[in-house]
Design an enzyme around this catalytic site. Structure first.
Site, PDB file in Angstrom:
ATOM      1  N   GLU A 192       0.846  -1.211   0.000  1.00 48.98           N
ATOM      2  CA  GLU A 192       0.000   0.000   0.000  1.00 48.98           C
ATOM      3  C   GLU A 192       0.877   1.257   0.000  1.00 48.98           C
ATOM      4  OE1 GLU A 192      -3.252  -0.349   2.877  1.00 48.98           O
ATOM      5  OE2 GLU A 192      -4.048  -2.052   1.744  1.00 48.98           O
ATOM      6  N   GLU A 313      -4.515  -8.910  -0.525  1.00 43.56           N
ATOM      7  CA  GLU A 313      -5.354  -8.712   0.675  1.00 43.56           C
ATOM      8  C   GLU A 313      -6.806  -8.667   0.237  1.00 43.56           C
ATOM      9  OE1 GLU A 313      -4.272  -5.541   3.393  1.00 43.56           O
ATOM     10  OE2 GLU A 313      -2.135  -5.951   3.099  1.00 43.56           O
TER      11      GLU A 313
HETATM   12  O1  AHR Z   1      -5.322  -6.000   6.914  1.00 42.36           O
HETATM   13  C1  AHR Z   1      -5.212  -4.848   7.661  1.00 42.36           C
HETATM   14  C2  AHR Z   1      -4.536  -3.745   6.884  1.00 42.36           C
HETATM   15  O2  AHR Z   1      -5.303  -3.409   5.768  1.00 42.36           O
HETATM   16  C3  AHR Z   1      -3.194  -4.076   6.291  1.00 42.36           C
HETATM   17  O3  AHR Z   1      -2.173  -3.962   7.216  1.00 42.36           O
HETATM   18  C4  AHR Z   1      -3.062  -3.041   5.224  1.00 42.36           C
HETATM   19  O4  AHR Z   1      -2.228  -3.452   4.176  1.00 42.36           O
HETATM   20  C5  AHR Z   1      -4.491  -2.797   4.786  1.00 42.36           C
HETATM   21  O5  AHR Z   1      -4.791  -1.462   4.740  1.00 42.36           O
END
Ligand code: AHR
Length: 510
Positions: A192, A313
């Site tokens: 990110e 993610e």
């Molecule tokens: O999963 C929680 C957070 O969500 C992670 O650390 C980040 O990459 C995303 O914003």
């Protein structure tokens, strides 16, 4: 109560009348891609009780453990056949300095976990502990490197430390107890970077990426698969800039998409109305459009599809459980989560021409977890059961399916299919079909016709519960656990299966 009834009525208007689905499974189709095992990937972050207590209790703990890894979680994860495990973050990754997590425990620096609740992090779980865990699980490690607050030198040395056979880094590793290099395939260069990983623009990061990519080397026979940080959800401009400027130097480009209603009103994980249930499903279904559009842009720059799309993610994000640290993101997991897992995995199989990895967030005790722990206790979540049941697709050849179904419309006007299905053929020739009926108030019967196969043996498993909010609690008998699927009949090339309301199933056909 009045509010709930009103909402049910509003949703019910949009529900389709049909409860009979006709589906075709083209098991004779040629040239279909393999469904990568990595679509069933997991994500482990130094966040809340994911690593500490969830995976690692240390060798001196009273909780039964194998060399510090809690035995119950280890066994549960082995049974899940986790193909790839991402670590150490997330946002944590961009404040993680790997050298602080190696060597004798007493020398490891204690840091504040600035991203996640200001918790003290003693670095007792570091590179050795993570890579040894991956070996015990038979899992590919996916290292998420620090770009935000790290340096090129730091990441380059980390790769050397983990994978080189000789030189000072290999010697240091040997002094710390590991002579042989580990095999490390996946390397994420930043997380990110548009946000917690450095607040960069895509243009700036694409140049930064090229520097990191150049100096993170392959040692011996270890071949890195480098993943560049990708977009948040529907930020297609980010994907375009990355592909334009750096696609030659990357093996994968990531994307993150969470199923969240509203960032400031996420809602309870366990208490929700039917309307909120359907809103979760229509929000999750948006991922299909997001994956397709990122892939279309990638196709413009990489028509051979050399660069993989990596959904590193994804999952449901609800409010934390009452009484828990808001920075630890601990949430319960119900049949609604099982439905989201099933719908997503079935969608992923449509995109395997480029989507080659997906990591649900996070494996233990955080967001849409596979297992939850409370001291010495552990429960398997409904999401765990879906991952285990659907793992039959790992490394199997996709089998095309066609079916007609209706749409569910949620209050915000979004839609989701009222039925979900995918199929594959494994190395032994067995056909597997994964199914979900998301309707809360109606069983659905699906009539499945094969091209030429006359099923001789059919069996299946089903996951459902008395309530869609059912979840597994510590110290109680599981409220959600798979059972044999009995409502199957066969006739020549046709199978009929009845799926109760809000259920998920898998069939094996020989
Ligand atoms: O999963 C929680 C957070 O969500 C992670 O650390 C980040 O990459 C995303 O914003």
């Amino acid at each position: 109560m009045k509010r709930i009834l009103t909402i049910i009525a509003a949703v019910a208007i949009c529900l389709p009348a049909a409860s009979q689905i006709k589906a075709s499974v083209h098991e004779a189709a040629d040239g279909q891609p393999v469904i990568p095992a990595e679509l069933f990937g997991q994500f482990s972050e130094h966040l809340g009780r994911c690593i500490y207590e969830g995976i690692w209790v240390g060798p001196d703990s009273s909780i039964p453990n194998v060399d510090g890894y809690r035995t119950d979680v280890l066994e549960a994860l082995k049974a899940l056949h986790v193909p790839v495990l991402r670590w150490p973050g997330g946002c944590f990754a961009d404040e993680y300095h790997w050298m602080e997590g190696i060597g004798p425990l007493e020398g490891r620096r204690k840091i504040v976990n600035n991203n996640w609740g200001g918790t003290l992090e003693d670095n007792s779980f570091g590179t050795h502990e993570f890579l040894n865990l991956c070996e015990m699980l038979g899992t590919e490690p996916y290292i998420s490197g620090n770009v935000g607050s790290g340096t090129v030198e730091e990441m380059a040395k980390w790769v050397e430390y983990m994978t080189a056979t000789s030189g000072s880094m290999a010697e240091l590793r040997a002094r710390n107890g590991r002579a042989e290099p580990w095999k490390v395939k996946y390397l994420g260069i930043g997380n990110e970077t548009w946000g917690c990983g450095g607040n960069m623009t895509a243009q700036y990061y694409s140049d930064v990426y090229k520097r990191y990519s150049l100096y993170t080397r392959n040692y011996g026979s270890n071949a890195l698969f480098k993943v560049a940080c990708g977009a948040s959800g529907d930020d297609y401009g980010w994907t375009r800039t990355m592909m334009q400027n750096a696609s030659q130097l990357m093996d994968g480009l990531s994307v993150h998409y969470y199923t969240v209603k509203e960032w400031f009103h996420k809602g309870s994980a366990t208490e929700f109305t039917p309307a909120e249930y359907y809103t979760t499903l229509t929000t999750t279904a948006v991922i299909e459009d997001i994956l397709r559009k990122h892939m279309e842009i990638m196709d413009e720059y990489d028509p051979e599809r050399r660069v993989s799309l990596v959904l590193d993610e994804w999952g449901n994000w609800f409010d934390v459980e009452q009484g828990t640290n808001p920075g630890h993101l601990f949430q319960q997991n119900t049949m609604r989560d099982a439905m989201v897992a099933a719908i997503n995995i079935n969608i992923f199989t449509k995109f395997v021409e480029r989507l080659r990895m997906a990591n649900i967030a996070q494996v233990v005790n955080v967001l849409q977890a596979m297992v939850l722990t409370d001291g010495p206790e552990m429960v398997l979540t409904p999401s765990y059961h879906v991952f285990r049941m659907f793992s039959v697709h790992q490394n199997a050849v996709r089998v095309p399916v066609e079916y007609g179904c209706g749409k569910i419309t949620s209050e915000d006007g979004r839609t989701v299919d009222d039925f979900s299905m995918a199929s594959s053929r494994d190395a032994s020739g067995a056909i597997h079909i994964t199914l979900a009926n998301p309707l809360l108030d109606k069983a659905q019967t699906v009539e499945i016709s094969f091209d030429s196969l006359k099923p001789s043996a059919v069996c299946g498993e089903i996951l459902n519960a008395s309530e869609v909010s059912a979840h597994n609690e510590f110290g109680k008998a599981p409220a959600v656990a798979p059972k044999p699927l009995k409502s199957i009949s066969k006739n020549g090339r046709t199978l009929r299966v009845t799926l109760p309301a809000a259920s998920v199933a898998v069939l094996e056909i020989k």
